[in-house]
Design a protein around this motif. Structure first.
Motif, PDB file in Angstrom:
ATOM      1  N   GLY A   1      10.284  19.115 -14.550  1.00 28.28           N
ATOM      2  CA  GLY A   1       8.998  19.331 -15.198  1.00 28.28           C
ATOM      3  C   GLY A   1       8.325  18.056 -15.693  1.00 28.28           C
ATOM      4  N   ASN A   2       9.089  16.973 -15.780  1.00 28.38           N
ATOM      5  CA  ASN A   2       8.500  15.717 -16.248  1.00 28.38           C
ATOM      6  C   ASN A   2       7.639  15.076 -15.162  1.00 28.38           C
ATOM      7  OD1 ASN A   2       9.677  15.926 -18.722  1.00 28.38           O
ATOM      8  ND2 ASN A   2      11.315  14.452 -18.338  1.00 28.38           N
ATOM      9  N   ASP A   3       6.821  14.100 -15.602  1.00 27.62           N
ATOM     10  CA  ASP A   3       6.012  13.293 -14.681  1.00 27.62           C
ATOM     11  C   ASP A   3       6.559  11.871 -14.706  1.00 27.62           C
ATOM     12  OD1 ASP A   3       2.926  14.746 -15.998  1.00 27.62           O
ATOM     13  OD2 ASP A   3       4.438  15.571 -14.631  1.00 27.62           O
ATOM     14  N   LYS A   4       6.730  11.275 -13.535  1.00 24.60           N
ATOM     15  CA  LYS A   4       7.272   9.913 -13.473  1.00 24.60           C
ATOM     16  C   LYS A   4       6.547   9.101 -12.405  1.00 24.60           C
ATOM     17  CE  LYS A   4      10.448  10.144 -16.610  1.00 24.60           C
ATOM     18  NZ  LYS A   4      10.289   9.347 -17.852  1.00 24.60           N
ATOM     19  N   SER A   5       6.644   7.784 -12.537  1.00 23.55           N
ATOM     20  CA  SER A   5       6.053   6.884 -11.549  1.00 23.55           C
ATOM     21  C   SER A   5       7.075   5.873 -11.068  1.00 23.55           C
ATOM     22  CB  SER A   5       4.878   6.124 -12.162  1.00 23.55           C
ATOM     23  OG  SER A   5       3.802   6.982 -12.430  1.00 23.55           O
ATOM     24  N   ILE A   6       6.934   5.492  -9.805  1.00 25.74           N
ATOM     25  CA  ILE A   6       7.728   4.413  -9.219  1.00 25.74           C
ATOM     26  C   ILE A   6       6.741   3.365  -8.732  1.00 25.74           C
ATOM     27  CG2 ILE A   6       9.473   3.791  -7.525  1.00 25.74           C
ATOM     28  CD1 ILE A   6      10.129   6.778  -7.240  1.00 25.74           C
ATOM     29  N   LYS A   7       7.058   2.108  -9.049  1.00 22.65           N
ATOM     30  CA  LYS A   7       6.144   1.034  -8.659  1.00 22.65           C
ATOM     31  C   LYS A   7       6.712   0.234  -7.494  1.00 22.65           C
ATOM     32  CE  LYS A   7       3.971   0.533 -13.149  1.00 22.65           C
ATOM     33  NZ  LYS A   7       3.559  -0.386 -14.228  1.00 22.65           N
ATOM     34  N   CYS A   8       5.825  -0.268  -6.673  1.00 26.53           N
ATOM     35  CA  CYS A   8       6.227  -1.086  -5.539  1.00 26.53           C
ATOM     36  C   CYS A   8       5.261  -2.247  -5.382  1.00 26.53           C
ATOM     37  CB  CYS A   8       6.258  -0.264  -4.256  1.00 26.53           C
ATOM     38  SG  CYS A   8       6.688  -1.232  -2.785  1.00 26.53           S
ATOM     39  N   GLU A   9       5.833  -3.414  -5.126  1.00 27.27           N
ATOM     40  CA  GLU A   9       5.023  -4.612  -4.908  1.00 27.27           C
ATOM     41  C   GLU A   9       5.598  -5.402  -3.751  1.00 27.27           C
ATOM     42  OE1 GLU A   9       4.912  -7.234  -8.258  1.00 27.27           O
ATOM     43  OE2 GLU A   9       3.689  -8.745  -7.231  1.00 27.27           O
ATOM     44  N   GLN A  10       4.728  -5.942  -2.910  1.00 26.18           N
ATOM     45  CA  GLN A  10       5.178  -6.827  -1.834  1.00 26.18           C
ATOM     46  C   GLN A  10       4.409  -8.144  -1.916  1.00 26.18           C
ATOM     47  OE1 GLN A  10       3.217  -7.647   1.100  1.00 26.18           O
ATOM     48  NE2 GLN A  10       1.567  -6.133   0.992  1.00 26.18           N
ATOM     49  N   ASN A  11       5.144  -9.232  -1.689  1.00 24.11           N
ATOM     50  CA  ASN A  11       4.529 -10.565  -1.753  1.00 24.11           C
ATOM     51  C   ASN A  11       4.484 -11.223  -0.377  1.00 24.11           C
ATOM     52  OD1 ASN A  11       7.160 -11.289  -1.301  1.00 24.11           O
ATOM     53  ND2 ASN A  11       7.482 -12.285  -3.276  1.00 24.11           N
TER      54      ASN A  11
ATOM     55  N   MET B   1       6.462   9.502   3.886  1.00 21.77           N
ATOM     56  CA  MET B   1       5.629  10.339   3.033  1.00 21.77           C
ATOM     57  C   MET B   1       4.169   9.891   3.149  1.00 21.77           C
ATOM     58  SD  MET B   1       8.048  10.242  -0.325  1.00 21.77           S
ATOM     59  CE  MET B   1       7.094  11.408  -1.275  1.00 21.77           C
ATOM     60  N   PHE B   2       3.929   8.615   2.887  1.00 21.60           N
ATOM     61  CA  PHE B   2       2.565   8.089   2.876  1.00 21.60           C
ATOM     62  C   PHE B   2       2.544   6.705   3.497  1.00 21.60           C
ATOM     63  CE2 PHE B   2       1.018  11.290   0.044  1.00 21.60           C
ATOM     64  CZ  PHE B   2       2.017  11.513  -0.893  1.00 21.60           C
ATOM     65  N   SER B   3       1.341   6.320   3.961  1.00 25.67           N
ATOM     66  CA  SER B   3       1.125   4.949   4.359  1.00 25.67           C
ATOM     67  C   SER B   3      -0.290   4.541   3.975  1.00 25.67           C
ATOM     68  CB  SER B   3       1.335   4.775   5.861  1.00 25.67           C
ATOM     69  OG  SER B   3       1.033   3.451   6.237  1.00 25.67           O
ATOM     70  N   TYR B   4      -0.429   3.334   3.498  1.00 27.02           N
ATOM     71  CA  TYR B   4      -1.720   2.765   3.145  1.00 27.02           C
ATOM     72  C   TYR B   4      -1.928   1.495   3.955  1.00 27.02           C
ATOM     73  CZ  TYR B   4      -3.043   5.588  -0.903  1.00 27.02           C
ATOM     74  OH  TYR B   4      -3.452   6.612  -1.709  1.00 27.02           O
ATOM     75  N   ASN B   5      -3.145   1.309   4.417  1.00 25.90           N
ATOM     76  CA  ASN B   5      -3.528   0.083   5.093  1.00 25.90           C
ATOM     77  C   ASN B   5      -4.731  -0.492   4.365  1.00 25.90           C
ATOM     78  OD1 ASN B   5      -5.403  -1.244   7.400  1.00 25.90           O
ATOM     79  ND2 ASN B   5      -3.259  -1.575   7.881  1.00 25.90           N
ATOM     80  N   ASN B   6      -4.561  -1.674   3.790  1.00 31.70           N
ATOM     81  CA  ASN B   6      -5.636  -2.292   3.004  1.00 31.70           C
ATOM     82  C   ASN B   6      -6.214  -1.332   1.977  1.00 31.70           C
ATOM     83  OD1 ASN B   6      -5.947  -5.036   3.719  1.00 31.70           O
ATOM     84  ND2 ASN B   6      -6.726  -4.388   5.697  1.00 31.70           N
ATOM     85  N   LYS B   7      -5.349  -0.718   1.225  1.00 32.82           N
ATOM     86  CA  LYS B   7      -5.679   0.210   0.135  1.00 32.82           C
ATOM     87  C   LYS B   7      -6.225   1.547   0.607  1.00 32.82           C
ATOM     88  CE  LYS B   7      -8.516  -2.286  -2.312  1.00 32.82           C
ATOM     89  NZ  LYS B   7      -9.384  -2.530  -3.494  1.00 32.82           N
ATOM     90  N   GLU B   8      -6.244   1.770   1.908  1.00 28.68           N
ATOM     91  CA  GLU B   8      -6.785   3.027   2.423  1.00 28.68           C
ATOM     92  C   GLU B   8      -5.644   3.906   2.915  1.00 28.68           C
ATOM     93  OE1 GLU B   8      -9.594   2.442   5.560  1.00 28.68           O
ATOM     94  OE2 GLU B   8      -9.534   4.548   6.172  1.00 28.68           O
TER      95      GLU B   8
ATOM     96  N   SER C   1      -2.888   2.872  -4.686  1.00 28.77           N
ATOM     97  CA  SER C   1      -2.833   1.490  -4.238  1.00 28.77           C
ATOM     98  C   SER C   1      -3.950   0.709  -4.914  1.00 28.77           C
ATOM     99  CB  SER C   1      -2.970   1.428  -2.711  1.00 28.77           C
ATOM    100  OG  SER C   1      -2.854   0.100  -2.255  1.00 28.77           O
ATOM    101  N   PRO C   2      -3.656   0.063  -6.038  1.00 25.88           N
ATOM    102  CA  PRO C   2      -4.703  -0.700  -6.730  1.00 25.88           C
ATOM    103  C   PRO C   2      -5.164  -1.928  -5.960  1.00 25.88           C
ATOM    104  CG  PRO C   2      -2.566  -1.028  -7.773  1.00 25.88           C
ATOM    105  CD  PRO C   2      -2.378   0.031  -6.733  1.00 25.88           C
ATOM    106  N   ASP C   3      -4.283  -2.484  -5.152  1.00 28.45           N
ATOM    107  CA  ASP C   3      -4.620  -3.597  -4.257  1.00 28.45           C
ATOM    108  C   ASP C   3      -3.620  -3.579  -3.121  1.00 28.45           C
ATOM    109  OD1 ASP C   3      -3.292  -5.312  -6.939  1.00 28.45           O
ATOM    110  OD2 ASP C   3      -2.260  -5.283  -4.999  1.00 28.45           O
ATOM    111  N   LYS C   4      -3.826  -4.404  -2.125  1.00 31.78           N
ATOM    112  CA  LYS C   4      -2.985  -4.240  -0.926  1.00 31.78           C
ATOM    113  C   LYS C   4      -1.546  -4.699  -1.140  1.00 31.78           C
ATOM    114  CE  LYS C   4      -3.656  -8.304   1.950  1.00 31.78           C
ATOM    115  NZ  LYS C   4      -4.048  -8.784   3.286  1.00 31.78           N
TER     116      LYS C   4
ATOM    117  N   LEU D   1       1.741  -0.485  -4.078  1.00 27.89           N
ATOM    118  CA  LEU D   1       1.614   0.935  -3.751  1.00 27.89           C
ATOM    119  C   LEU D   1       2.562   1.682  -4.669  1.00 27.89           C
ATOM    120  CD1 LEU D   1       0.396   3.164  -2.013  1.00 27.89           C
ATOM    121  CD2 LEU D   1       2.278   2.849  -0.392  1.00 27.89           C
ATOM    122  N   ASN D   2       1.977   2.394  -5.619  1.00 25.66           N
ATOM    123  CA  ASN D   2       2.768   3.118  -6.595  1.00 25.66           C
ATOM    124  C   ASN D   2       2.823   4.594  -6.233  1.00 25.66           C
ATOM    125  OD1 ASN D   2       2.958   0.650  -8.021  1.00 25.66           O
ATOM    126  ND2 ASN D   2       1.006   1.078  -9.038  1.00 25.66           N
ATOM    127  N   LEU D   3       3.875   5.250  -6.690  1.00 32.76           N
ATOM    128  CA  LEU D   3       4.048   6.671  -6.395  1.00 32.76           C
ATOM    129  C   LEU D   3       4.209   7.420  -7.706  1.00 32.76           C
ATOM    130  CD1 LEU D   3       4.447   8.794  -4.123  1.00 32.76           C
ATOM    131  CD2 LEU D   3       6.909   8.388  -4.330  1.00 32.76           C
TER     132      LEU D   3
END
Lengths: 117, 111
Positions: free
Chosen positions: A16-26, A46-53, A68-71, A74-76
């Motif tokens: 029932g809780n809400d949680k987030s996982i963060k991801c960053e690539q350099n 599950m998902f894929s983003y290309n240039n924030k889309e 995806s706040p920037d490329k 990509l957070n879940l």
């Protein structure tokens, strides 16, 4: 420096809780992915983003919302967690060009082991 | 959607022996990739082979692709205990943006 990083590494929470996982690539990649790996090691996109889309949105409950706040990020976010959400979640990135349909190697993060009690 | 299936599911060998894993898929592909996953870690890319290629080498790894049989094989020569891991193939089908993974082959190399 870690190429693809995820936080947290472990996440134990109640149903029932809400949680987030963060991801960053350099790596400067344009494409980022989220995968779910179940207890039998089956890895499913599950998902894929290309240039924030958003370009891939597989059959995933709408309790899961990628952002995806920037490329480079990509957070879940997962709402109303259920027992069946327990799994290892992997973020990945690659330098794909979806318009030319050229796909390259994916670089994976270390994974986030989510346990829902 | 397209899915690669690895065979065997599990393989146990002695150090120094060769290990062969196979991957079969259902529809035409752009390329096929092999990845390794050590226990508790993320996947690491090993080799990418494109649909117009038949064989690729990288160190002790040899990958073949037979598009007529819709199958690929990964050969690890002179295996080492450090090769113990799960090995996955990933394919992306023509006209699809979706990379799909099989369930993996679990390889154990005994010292």
């Amino acid at each position: 420096d870690t190429a693809v990083s995820q936080t947290p590494k472990y996440l134990v929470t109640q149903m029932g809780n809400d949680k987030s996982i963060k991801c960053e690539q350099n790596l400067g990649h344009d494409t980022m992915y989220w995968y779910k790996q179940d207890s039998k090691k089956f890895l499913k996109i599950m998902f894929s983003y290309n240039n924030k889309e958003l370009i891939i949105n597989e059959t995933v409950p709408n309790r899961f919302s990628p952002k995806s706040p920037d490329k480079a990020h990509l957070n879940l976010h997962i709402n109303s967690l259920e027992l069946g959400d327990s799994a290892v979640y992997f973020c990945a990135s690659s330098q794909d060009n979806i318009y030319r349909r050229t796909y390259n190697e994916q670089f994976f993060g270390p994974g986030t082991r989510l346990t829902v009690l | 959607s397209q899915q690669g299936e690895e065979d065997p599911q599990a393989l146990s060998i002695q150090e120094g022996e060769n290990a062969t894993m196979n991957c079969s898929y259902k529809t035409s592909i752009n390329n096929l990739q092999w990845y390794r996953q050590n226990s508790g870690r993320g996947l690491v890319h090993l080799i990418l082979i494109r649909s117009n290629e038949r064989e690729k080498h990288s160190g002790r790894l040899r990958v073949t692709l037979d598009t007529s049989k819709k199958s690929s094989s990964l050969l690890i020569t002179a295996s080492r205990a450090a090769d113990t891991a799960s090995y996955f193939c990933a394919t992306d089908a023509w006209g699809s943006y979706i990379p799909t993974f099989g369930r993996g082959t679990s390889l154990i190399v005994h010292p």
